[in-house]
Design a protein around this motif. Sequence first.
Motif, PDB file in Angstrom:
ATOM      1  N   ARG A 162       0.825  -1.215   0.000  1.00 41.23           N
ATOM      2  CA  ARG A 162       0.000   0.000   0.000  1.00 41.23           C
ATOM      3  C   ARG A 162       0.861   1.267   0.000  1.00 41.23           C
ATOM      4  O   ARG A 162       0.631   2.165  -0.828  1.00 41.23           O
ATOM      5  N   PRO A 163       1.862   1.377   0.888  1.00 36.70           N
ATOM      6  CA  PRO A 163       2.706   2.582   0.838  1.00 36.70           C
ATOM      7  C   PRO A 163       3.412   2.749  -0.511  1.00 36.70           C
ATOM      8  O   PRO A 163       3.539   3.872  -1.008  1.00 36.70           O
ATOM      9  N   VAL A 171      -1.501   5.507 -10.625  1.00 37.47           N
ATOM     10  CA  VAL A 171      -1.457   4.196 -11.282  1.00 37.47           C
ATOM     11  C   VAL A 171      -2.556   3.296 -10.696  1.00 37.47           C
ATOM     12  O   VAL A 171      -2.599   3.084  -9.484  1.00 37.47           O
ATOM     13  N   PRO A 172      -3.456   2.771 -11.514  1.00 36.27           N
ATOM     14  CA  PRO A 172      -4.523   1.899 -10.988  1.00 36.27           C
ATOM     15  C   PRO A 172      -3.974   0.594 -10.429  1.00 36.27           C
ATOM     16  O   PRO A 172      -2.857   0.173 -10.760  1.00 36.27           O
ATOM     17  N   ARG A 173      -4.784  -0.062  -9.591  1.00 37.83           N
ATOM     18  CA  ARG A 173      -4.370  -1.290  -8.912  1.00 37.83           C
ATOM     19  C   ARG A 173      -5.358  -2.412  -9.248  1.00 37.83           C
ATOM     20  O   ARG A 173      -6.572  -2.201  -9.253  1.00 37.83           O
ATOM     21  N   GLN A 191      -6.680  -2.816   2.890  1.00 36.87           N
ATOM     22  CA  GLN A 191      -5.211  -2.884   2.968  1.00 36.87           C
ATOM     23  C   GLN A 191      -4.538  -2.422   1.680  1.00 36.87           C
ATOM     24  O   GLN A 191      -3.410  -1.922   1.711  1.00 36.87           O
ATOM     25  N   LEU A 192      -5.200  -2.583   0.538  1.00 38.28           N
ATOM     26  CA  LEU A 192      -4.580  -2.204  -0.736  1.00 38.28           C
ATOM     27  C   LEU A 192      -5.145  -0.909  -1.311  1.00 38.28           C
ATOM     28  O   LEU A 192      -4.773  -0.504  -2.410  1.00 38.28           O
ATOM     29  N   GLY A 193      -6.047  -0.256  -0.567  1.00 37.73           N
ATOM     30  CA  GLY A 193      -6.544   1.041  -1.002  1.00 37.73           C
ATOM     31  C   GLY A 193      -7.394   0.984  -2.253  1.00 37.73           C
ATOM     32  O   GLY A 193      -7.299   1.846  -3.125  1.00 37.73           O
ATOM     33  N   ILE A 194      -8.260  -0.032  -2.334  1.00 38.37           N
ATOM     34  CA  ILE A 194      -9.156  -0.191  -3.483  1.00 38.37           C
ATOM     35  C   ILE A 194     -10.571   0.142  -3.025  1.00 38.37           C
ATOM     36  O   ILE A 194     -11.017  -0.350  -1.982  1.00 38.37           O
ATOM     37  N   PRO A 195     -11.307   0.973  -3.751  1.00 37.65           N
ATOM     38  CA  PRO A 195     -12.660   1.344  -3.320  1.00 37.65           C
ATOM     39  C   PRO A 195     -13.604   0.144  -3.293  1.00 37.65           C
ATOM     40  O   PRO A 195     -13.423  -0.819  -4.055  1.00 37.65           O
ATOM     41  N   ALA A 196     -14.608   0.213  -2.420  1.00 38.42           N
ATOM     42  CA  ALA A 196     -15.530  -0.914  -2.248  1.00 38.42           C
ATOM     43  C   ALA A 196     -16.270  -1.245  -3.532  1.00 38.42           C
ATOM     44  O   ALA A 196     -16.604  -2.415  -3.772  1.00 38.42           O
TER      45      ALA A 196
END
Length: 595
Positions: A162-163, A171-173, A191-196
């Motif tokens: 994540r950091p 950059v998308p994940r 934990q990975l900062g992805i929207p619900a």
Amino acid sequence: MMLQTLDLAPARDELRRLFGFPDFRGKQAEVVARVLNGESTLAVMPTGAGKSLTYQLPATMLDGTCVVISPLIALMHDQLRAARANGIRAATLTSADADWRETMDAFRAGELDLLYVAPERASQPAFRDLLGSAKLALFAVDEAHCVSEWGHDFRPDYRQLRPLMDAFAHVPRLALTATADAHTRTDILTQLGIPADGLIVAGFDRPNIRYAIRPRDSLPRQLERLCQEQPGPGIVYAPTRRKVEQLAEQLGKATGRPVLPYHAGLAPEVRAANQAAFVSSEDMVMVATIAFGMGIDKPDVRFVAHAGTPKSIEAYYQETGRAGRDGDPAVALMLWGAGDFAQARARVSEVEESRQQGERQRLDALAGLVETAGCRRAVLLRHFGEDPPENCGNCDNCLDPAETIDVTQLAQKLLSAVYRTGQSFGFGHLQKVLTGVADERVQAKGHDQLSVFGIVEGEEAALLQPVARALQVRGLLTQTEHGGLQLAGNVREILSGEASIGITRPPQRKKGRSRRNDSTPNPTGDPLFDALRALRRDLAVEAGVPPYVVFHDAVLRAMAADRPANLSEMSQIPGVGAKKLEAYGAAFLKAIAAN
């Protein structure tokens, strides 16, 4: 640009050119659309559903490099071979790669579609600097359940991702996993900062896998029968290194097939050689601890057998998912013993108190899968939050429905015998007491004078062992330090008649040799298919890759059925992309013409 307006026609053209597939499968199109639209996504897709395609394809279409974080070097190198065979510009940057300078230069120059790295690199400042020196198109996080402490395979290094990705917020994940229940999925998003709203769940069903769960009675013979029925590559998971070595030797002698061991006690070079031999083989059996498997991207594994119970339903699903990744029929066989659950319950009491309830719930869920008289697949899928039909038609209970019988009275007799003999004797001794066998030890202990001596006979006697197993699975009997049986759990409810015990009637042993499963790889016995397979083997050796990297069995079956006469006709066969057509097309056309 809104997601629903994205034109996927160019992606389908690229899918045809690279992989030779006419269209996407399942949720692939939805995931690819989000990636091409620059939207971060968590995709939960079953093994064999084509997860890697959802980043490999966009990587060839987007401006920049897709950085793939993958947990094992062996897995990265497998995927690297497959990507390059399809004409994708790919490289790995690992401690095992001698060409790291060339890889870094190619990355900086924008000459890579894919760069595979391990999560351990994420915390290194030098790696962050490297990423800052080139254009990035996507972060793809494979085996994403490893980031969650709720997952069954937590790896602290994943918490550094994540950091790293936040430092490149534009950059998308894309996070990918085959094994995550609802709680774990929510944690991965956080934990990975992805929207619900970036969650895509493709389902967990692997319809080509036939699930079967049986008690262990004669483990080597049971595994030998499985090897006779399933002639293709297979994996046998054993609980200890010693058992791995023992079973590998026994199966090798009994079946005449190549069988190798794999566990952490072997020298690294031996493990690497055994793994490489298995990946390249079309009939080898690997007997291994659970350390083996995550790094294997071998599509043609025809069976996975557990010589003991796995740790949880999540672990079982992931380990059995290594079978049949090519979509052809495969078998998952679990051979369990009551002692497996007794030992597991003892281990639960040794973990931190805060984790004990969760571990007990996992064990109870696994016990439910083992004990059910209903559909195994339905139990599995309900565990992951799905609502499956009551009958799948492809597990042991659906194919050969078991009769459920009430054994409460027999359970009471067994529990009484455990209590009256002092809760320190094993099943064999208790069986003799209950069935009236007055051997020297029974008489010496005075157990032939007990009220429970000889109270079990006839059909009941044959059910004693299954009842003992059921009581141990449910935690109503546990093993003492010396292997004796003692009462546990809510045993009073059984003894008082407030609760009942039911089991499935044990199947009658079938005489004669087991029937081979002829569903794969050559169901019609076509000699052309065998000729194409031999050619594939030769080409694979020449190229230094496993046979499946050249073509999957399904592609060879299609060639044998369609008998293409020229390159244009061959290009229409699913799985024959432009790169492979150029590399192998002429050789296969020649073989087809000659047969």
